[in-house]
Design an enzyme around this catalytic site. Structure first.
Site, PDB file in Angstrom:
ATOM      1  N   ASP A   1       0.832  -1.208   0.000  1.00 14.49           N
ATOM      2  CA  ASP A   1       0.000   0.000   0.000  1.00 14.49           C
ATOM      3  C   ASP A   1       0.870   1.263   0.000  1.00 14.49           C
ATOM      4  O   ASP A   1       0.357   2.376  -0.053  1.00 14.49           O
ATOM      5  CB  ASP A   1      -1.012  -0.001   1.152  1.00 14.49           C
ATOM      6  CG  ASP A   1      -0.368  -0.053   2.521  1.00 14.49           C
ATOM      7  OD1 ASP A   1       0.872  -0.125   2.604  1.00 14.49           O
ATOM      8  OD2 ASP A   1      -1.121  -0.010   3.526  1.00 14.49           O
TER       9      ASP A   1
ATOM     10  N   GLU B   1       9.656  -3.681  10.246  1.00 12.10           N
ATOM     11  CA  GLU B   1      10.030  -2.404   9.627  1.00 12.10           C
ATOM     12  C   GLU B   1      10.585  -1.441  10.671  1.00 12.10           C
ATOM     13  O   GLU B   1       9.954  -1.200  11.717  1.00 12.10           O
ATOM     14  CB  GLU B   1       8.795  -1.793   8.935  1.00 12.10           C
ATOM     15  CG  GLU B   1       9.088  -0.442   8.288  1.00 12.10           C
ATOM     16  CD  GLU B   1       8.039  -0.011   7.273  1.00 12.10           C
ATOM     17  OE1 GLU B   1       7.120  -0.793   6.958  1.00 12.10           O
ATOM     18  OE2 GLU B   1       8.150   1.133   6.788  1.00 12.10           O
TER      19      GLU B   1
HETATM   20  O1  KIV Z   1       3.596  -1.045   1.521  1.00 12.69           O
HETATM   21  C1  KIV Z   1       4.756  -1.471   1.442  1.00 12.69           C
HETATM   22  O2  KIV Z   1       5.446  -1.322   0.432  1.00 12.69           O
HETATM   23  C2  KIV Z   1       5.287  -2.174   2.602  1.00 12.69           C
HETATM   24  C3  KIV Z   1       6.760  -2.389   2.676  1.00 12.69           C
HETATM   25  C4  KIV Z   1       7.459  -1.103   2.846  1.00 12.69           C
HETATM   26  C5  KIV Z   1       7.134  -3.380   3.719  1.00 12.69           C
HETATM   27  O3  KIV Z   1       4.545  -2.535   3.473  1.00 12.69           O
END
Ligand code: KIV
Length: 263
Positions: A45, A181
């Site tokens: 997202d 993260e």
């Molecule tokens: O939305 C995304 O790209 C993510 C990654 C940064 C882990 O959740």
């Protein structure tokens, strides 16, 4: 390359072999990422920020995620495809099951949701219904308003203990993968060692079983550069070679290095 499955990724962890993940959103890049040997594509997202220009992921809808999941799935064959359940799309169990089914119908092999304790029932319900789950802990961007900004998590002892406990609980509830993260690398190391499921890091140091970056960040296209990002296009003369360099650097452990890591 044959289709990457959860079993493939578990075998990589068991063998101590790192695997690579990229967040991407369209068919053309899906094909290039596959050709570079990257095992997993995350339809993140994050598209709300890098494609749509929002300042957070909160405005992204389930229809956006279904559209981009379909685009990715038509552009590649072998990578495992994980799709994000966007903000507000998994507040109730019924919503979670309906929206996850929509992502799976669009081509996802697994769904990702952000959070710990409050999601355990959802993780188990999805797993029991044949929908593999990737959990996401640490800096969970959908909670940016609760965190008061995009800040490193788990720096104090209580927060670190809570993230470790949540990691064990989502694994016990049935999650097949975990994204960590923006947490200190020592905490990521402790969690990676404590879990049997593969752990994918972003801003979590080099010790996790895999790494993920947002495609537009690692190609240096975004106007912000978080500490944990390396621009792989800077020293390569094509997108293809930059993707290959990322895949190689993740697998040989040379990315991330100390400069990309929170202590
Ligand atoms: O939305 C995304 O790209 C993510 C990654 C940064 C882990 O959740």
């Amino acid at each position: 390359m044959s289709k990457v499955t959860v079993t493939t990724l578990q075998a990589h962890k068991a063998a101590g072999e790192k695997f690579a993940v990229l967040a991407a959103y369209d068919a053309t890049f899906a094909g290039l990422i596959e050709a570079a040997g990257v095992e997993v594509i995350l339809v993140g997202d994050s598209l709300g920020m890098v494609l749509q220009g929002h300042d957070s992921t909160l405005p992204v809808t389930i229809d956006d995620m279904v559209y981009h999941t379909g685009s990715i799935s038509r552009g590649c064959h072998s990578p495992l495809i994980i799709s994000d359940l966007p903000f507000g799309a998994y507040s109730t169990l019924e919503q979670t099951l309906t929206n996850s089914a929509a992502l799976m119908r669009a081509g996802a092999n697994m769904v990702k949701l952000e959070g710990g304790g409050w999601l355990l029932e959802s993780v188990t319900a999805l797993t029991e219904r044949g929908i593999p789950v990737c959990a996401h802990l640490g800096l969970t961007p959908q909670s940016v308003n609760a965190f008061g900004g995009f800040k490193v998590q788990g720096r104090d002892t209580d927060q670190a203990a809570a993230i470790l406990a949540d990691a064990k609980r989502v694994e016990a509830a049935g999650a097949s993968l975990l994204v960590l993260e923006c947490i200190p690398s020592a905490l990521a190391a402790e969690i990676t060692a404590a879990l049997t499921i593969p752990v994918i890091g972003i801003g979590a140091g080099a010790v996790t079983d895999a790494q993920v970056l947002v495609l537009y960040d690692m190609l240096g296209l975004s106007d912000h550069k978080p500490k944990f990002v390396r621009n792989f296009l800077a020293k390569n003369d094509s997108v293809q070679s930059a993707l290959k360099a990322y895949n190689d650097a993740v697998k040989d452990g040379s990315f991330p290095s100390a400069e990309h890591t929170f202590s």
